[in-house]
Enzyme design. Structure first.
Site, short mmCIF file in Angstrom:
data_model
loop_
_atom_site.label_atom_id
_atom_site.label_comp_id
_atom_site.label_asym_id
_atom_site.label_seq_id
_atom_site.Cartn_x
_atom_site.Cartn_y
_atom_site.Cartn_z
N ASP A 233 23.62 24.02 -5.69
CA ASP A 233 22.68 23.50 -4.70
C ASP A 233 22.92 22.00 -4.53
OD1 ASP A 233 20.54 23.33 -2.97
OD2 ASP A 233 19.01 23.85 -4.45
N GLU B 207 25.49 18.69 -0.55
CA GLU B 207 25.88 18.14 0.76
C GLU B 207 26.77 16.89 0.65
OE1 GLU B 207 22.80 20.88 0.92
OE2 GLU B 207 22.67 18.93 -0.06
N ASP C 70 15.83 25.37 3.07
CA ASP C 70 14.40 25.24 2.83
C ASP C 70 13.57 25.62 4.06
OD1 ASP C 70 15.29 24.37 0.42
OD2 ASP C 70 14.82 22.26 0.74
#
Length: 835
Positions: free
Chosen positions: A457, A460, A530
């Site tokens: 996770d 980015e 999300d």
């Protein structure tokens, strides 16, 4: 996940704020590209053209404001046209030119081209019915397919290679200079465009005239909005255009910040690509059908990995399960309520003070015991490992000692803030990071346990105190590349490193990634991040996941129930009924959301959710077969309707119903609150369809009589609207088991839906579900008037036939009637069918 620290940074917010992320007007390179008047000035130096080893080399020049040399090469990759142009510099750092190295499959094949030089142009021919006419001055590419013009590149003369200062970004210093690139593509006769994920938007891309372009820039976007062109967690710079008899893809091979401006005029569409830096590198794929485009793109970048079978089962997750006893209690309740599942997840709280590759010394002090209990019923544990590493412990010190941490513009180790507080980031572009990452995983995994899977996770990368929630663009990676050059592919490098770290195991690795790039499909699944517990997020999840399938990354899903908030029981039920069709099927929730394991919904909702999850497991042979076929030929696992009916213009806009691979199963999830009917549009085009609601075969849909050729049906809260196309054979496993591993030897039920000629066909892929290079069987099953046949033996306990009763050997005497269906059981038919 998102951090509450962001609230402090932006002063509190309840939804994503546009001002956190740059618009085109805020980005110097985009603003000036959009304002470009198409002045052109680029031309091919005729004397520079030379064909060497099947590659056409040449030089593009621009005289004003100063003479520049732009060497280019034209090559054929998997029967598709590739153009690559760089800038010739006497001094200074070269442009970033390694995006293709990360995006391309190692098996991508080069081809040969033929070219004919004319007075003012060059004809390049390759493959069947493919030709490109290259005009010398000004530069212009005209693509022909089957003797028709399909695409013109640089028709609007928006080619730009960042040869003049384009205006500094607000962040200030950019030591490698202004290197923005841009180019326009005019698609002739195309009005429907798809792809360029990730955006929470419609499947068919919108005209951006007078509004914000689509942006590809991987960011941690808090509570993203729907109907938005804002950037999200991942980027695949592949755009597909579809019309009746031709499909085209433009693959823009660039990992920098990119804007895509779309204008639609009459039946034509123009697409203006603008990237902050890098070389000019693109591939044009022209084929007959959308699936042909996927096949070629898959050969270039690699197809989706054949997944661990258990990873196609249900995943139960929340941020966070409290301790080992909490995990095992949830695990046991699935069995108590007879709900199958395969994987239970741990978010960041399982670690010791958010230090990755550690276990909390009290709450998770015996992970081996937990894994052993899960393993008894074939279940897996998934744990999170993020790229930000807390300062001050052995892992971060190892990054520093091995010189494999990302640096700042001063060539010092970059420090920023994420979940652990002050953190540094592993530079997975550095070759030395792989052996280091390998050792961390090998040491972390408890001995003798293969049932541990991984979640990457925040890759980015997310930086809570960084610009646009990520790291500064002038950070430095291995090779002295600026972060701005590699930003969109960083997540890919991280999850690929994790995949390689796990390859020494017998079991296929499973990695979930939030950030992705072209090529990520080879080693990871993704999810849409999300989302929120609202109906509009359920609705938009379907076009978002279909878009991922179009763009070659089909192992995609969305958090069932929504990450933020508390869904109503109806919404949660409908979301499970939709989620069973996501290729990646996971329930997940925020730490402040109420617990929502399926049994907590109460009656009658728990029964509907149980039925939905059990349907996923009954359909597991179809999902696994679809994944196998995708791993071989690049086709979507869930397929937009236009893949089947691209000759019909209306099909190009359908984004709320889809096919499960090539199985003939057509699904339209209920995504509206209080809905009591659904209408299928896909029955308008002459094929036979049968009701298949909840996986139970029924009558032809004509009996459902909708207007305008469509089929309308009443639905209750417990219904999952499904149809089965005539001519299909669907293999199912109907026995309840607790996990996919326990289903391995169960027999099949074959649902045979005959077409108008009393024929049907299906496929079935079978292997052990785990090993990488184990034995497998790919079976073809056929039915016609002469009988029911399969190419290999199949363990069958029941055959259900609809649409006719003329199959030899089962047309009379062997039939029982169950609700109007012909049912053959193993009491009247041999269990094994062999050619």
């Amino acid at each position: 996940m998102r951090v509450f620290s962001l609230f402090a940074i932006v002063g509190g917010c309840s939804a994503v704020k546009d001002y956190l992320f740059k618009a085109c007007a805020d980005s110097g390179f985009c603003r000036q590209h959009v304002d470009n008047d198409g002045g052109g000035g680029y031309y091919v130096q005729e004397e520079s053209l030379e064909l060497t080893n099947g590659v056409l080399h040449g030089v593009v020049s621009k005289v004003q404001p100063h003479q520049v040399q732009l060497p280019f090469e034209i090559s054929i990759v998997e029967n598709s046209f590739r153009f690559r142009m760089d800038e010739q510099r006497v001094v200074g750092h070269k442009r970033y030119n390694e995006a293709a190295k990360w995006a391309f499959s190692e098996n991508a094949q080069m081809g040969h081209l033929n070219y004919t030089r004319r007075k003012t142009s060059v004809d390049v021919s390759y493959g069947h019915h493919k030709k490109v006419v290259i005009q010398m001055n000004p530069v212009l590419f005209t693509f022909y397919y089957r003797d028709q013009v399909q695409l013109v590149v640089n028709e609007k003369q928006l080619l730009h290679m960042g040869l003049e200062p384009m205006g500094l970004e607000p962040m200030g210093k950019e030591p490698m200079g202004q290197e923005a690139i841009g180019l326009d593509f005019t698609l002739k006769g195309f009005s429907h465009l798809y792809g360029i994920p990730e955006h929470a938007d419609t499947m068919s891309l919108k005209d951006t005239s007078g509004s914000e372009p689509y942006r590809l820039y991987n960011v941690d976007i808090f509570e993203y909005e729907v109907d938005s062109r804002l950037p999200m967690y991942g980027s695949i710079p592949l755009l597909m255009a579809v019309k009746r008899d031709v499909s085209i893809a433009i693959f823009w091979i660039n990992s920098a910040d990119t804007f895509v401006d779309i204008h639609k005029e009459s039946n034509n569409s123009s697409v203006h690509w603008m990237s902050e830096n890098g070389v000019m590198d693109f591939i044009v794929i022209i084929e007959d059908k959308p699936r042909d485009v996927n096949r070629v793109y898959g050969r270039i970048t690699g197809n989706v990995m054949l997944p661990l079978l258990a990873s196609l089962g249900y995943h139960q997750c929340r941020w966070n399960y409290n301790d080992i006893e909490d995990v095992l209690d949830v695990h046991s309740k699935f069995d108590e309520y007879q709900i199958p599942y395969d994987n239970i997840w741990l978010d960041i709280e399982y670690t010791d003070n958010k230090k990755y590759f550690t276990w909390h010394p009290e709450n998770f002090n015996d992970p081996g015991r937990m894994l052993q209990v899960l393993n008894r019923t074939g279940r897996n544990l998934v744990v999170i490992i993020d790229p930000h590493i807390k300062t001050g412990y052995e892992v971060s010190q190892g990054l520093i000692d091995n010189d494999i941490a990302i640096k700042n513009s001063k060539n010092e180790v970059y420090h920023g803030h994420c979940w652990p507080g002050e953190s540094i980031w592993v530079d997975t572009l550095h070759p030395a990071s792989q052996p280091f990452w390998n050792k961390l995983h090998q040491r972390f995994i408890p001995d003798k346990y293969q049932n541990i899977l991984f979640w990457n996770d925040m890759n980015e990368p997310s930086v809570f105190d960084g610009p646009e929630t990520t790291m500064p663009k002038d950070n430095i990676h291995y090779g002295q590349w600026e972060h701005r050059s590699v930003h969109n592919l960083y997540g890919l490098t991280m999850h690929e490193a994790t995949y390689k770290s796990l390859l020494n195991k017998q079991q296929r690795p499973f990695i979930l990634t939030r950030s992705f790039f072209a090529g990520s499909q080879r080693t990871a699944a993704m999810w849409t991040g999300d989302n929120m517990s609202r109906w509009e997020y359920l609705k938009v999840s379907i076009p978002m996941i279909l878009t991922m399938n179009i763009a070659g990354m089909p192992f995609a899903g969305a958090d069932v129930g929504g990450f933020f908030g508390d869904p109503s029981a109806e919404l949660l039920t409908r979301w499970y009924q939709a989620g069973v069709w996501y290729p990646f099927f996971r329930g997940h929730a925020h730490i402040d959301s109420r617990r929502r394991e399926p049994w907590l919904a109460g009656d009658p909702y728990i029964g509907h959710i149980r039925d939905a999850i059990r349907l996923r497991y009954a359909m597991m042979p179809v999902f696994y077969t679809s994944f196998y076929e995708a791993s071989v030929n690049g086709t979507p696992v869930i397929k937009p309707v236009f893949y089947e009916y691209h000759h019909h213009k209306k099909a190009l806009d359908i984004e709320d119903e889809f096919f499960l691979g090539d199985s003939g199963v057509l699904v339209k999830p209920v995504t509206d609150e209080g809905a009591t009917t659904v209408t299928f549009s896909s029955v308008e085009w002459g094929d036979t369809f049968y009701s298949f609601t909840n996986g139970v075969i029924g009558e032809k849909v004509e009996s459902l009589a909708g207007g305008g050729g469509s089929a309308a049906a009443a639905v209750t809260l417990g219904d999952i609207p499904m149809l089965l196309k005539g001519g299909s054979i669907v293999p199912m496993k109907m026995r309840y088991r607790r996990s996919t591993k326990l289903m391995r030897y169960d027999p099949y039920t074959l649902v045979v839906a005959l077409d108008k000629e009393n024929r049907a066909k299906g496929t079935l892929y079978v292997d052990d579900g785990e090993t990488i290079n184990g034995e497998y069987t790919y079976i073809t099953i056929e039915a016609d008037a002469s009988g029911l046949r399969s190419s290999s033996a199949i363990n069958v306990e029941k055959v259900i036939i609809v649409g006719g009763s003329t199959i030899n050997g089962v047309s009379s005497g062997n039939l029982k009637q169950e609700g109007g269906r012909a049912v053959i059981t193993n009491a009247t038919l041999p269990i094994y069918f062999v050619v």
